[in-house]
Design a protein around this motif. Structure first.
Motif: not given
Length: 269
Positions: A7, A10-12, A15, A112, A121-123, A134, A136, A219
């Motif tokens: 997760r 994936r957040a990165r 981003e 998100a 996960f979110g930014v 960000y 996760a 997010a």
């Protein structure tokens, strides 16, 4: 079931995508986009529309699922929420459109990814300051790679710096806060997503907002939670209640401060 490390990866990746689209669609229109009004009277600009279009095209390539955005009709939002339980993108292409349209450099992209209607996960990204928050689920929260919070902040409400949006709370509660504030000082910046992140970072200690939509906090509340903070709807209900529900929210940077802040609000509402 993805692991916390997956997760976070994936957040990165998200981003990186957010930075690219903000650089291509939002920054070139800053100080240049004309303001327009939606049927409900709220503002939108060409930058909102074009960045949402780009995200709607790009996000399903990162993770499968429909894209629910602020710049959609209520009917379309409700349909996507219903269909997206196994995976749903929730986006606000520019949170703080009034700031953006007026040249105030405090606005953000907020995105998100939700599964079972809970953020995984979110930014939240401010393209002016190049600050990317960000998180996760189960993997922590970060600002440009540095783990949050950045500082410890207040341990008692009387020493806290509060983020409060006065125009969306009751007159009675607003009067109580204005005349007998329980905190040290108060701020309001005009971008809900960034205010959530400021609590997560320790820049704000407590937070109160009388009316936010799903994309305002999907997010940000995950970023706060993963930094060790706590939040709830002002009426005590769940935050993740769907796109049609406007929620009052309360939050704090730590559970102890949250308990003191919530108790004060309950006693004075």
């Amino acid at each position: 079931m993805p692991t916390a490390a997956q997760r976070l990866a994936r957040a990165r990746a998200l981003e990186s995508m957010v930075r690219d689209i903000a650089r291509e669609e939002i920054l070139p229109r800053y100080l240049k986009s004309a303001r327009n009004r939606k049927a409900d009277g709220s503002l939108f600009t060409e930058a909102d529309v074009e960045s949402q279009r780009r995200f709607t095209e790009a996000l399903p390539q990162l993770m499968p699922g429909p894209v629910l955005g602020e710049e959609m009709s209520a009917e379309e939002q409700a349909r996507l929420w219903s269909e997206g339980q196994r995976g749903l993108w929730c986006i606000d292409p520019i949170d703080g459109t009034t700031n953006f349209a007026n040249g105030i450099p405090f606005f953000a992209v907020s995105i998100a990814y939700l599964v079972d209607h809970e953020p995984r996960f979110g930014v939240v990204y401010n393209p002016i300051t190049d600050e990317s928050f960000y998180a996760a689920k189960g993997a922590g929260a970060f600002l440009n790679g540095t783990e949050l919070p950045l500082r410890g902040g207040a341990s008692q409400l009387k020493d806290a710096v509060a983020g409060v949006d006065f125009k969306r709370i009751s007159h009675h509660l607003g009067d109580e806060l204005a005349v007998r504030p329980p905190y040290y000082s108060q701020r309001n910046f005009g971008s809900s997503a960034l205010e959530w992140c400021f609590v997560a970072a320790g820049r704000l200690d407590v937070y109160l907002h009388g009316g936010q939509m799903l994309w305002d906090y999907a997010a940000g509340q995950l970023i706060l939670s993963e930094s060790g903070g706590q939040a709830i709807a002002l009426d005590g209900g769940t935050l993740m209640a769907g796109p049609a529900v406007k929620r009052g929210v309360i939050a704090a940077a730590s559970p102890a401060l949250f308990a003191e802040w919530r108790a004060w609000l309950q006693a004075h509402s």
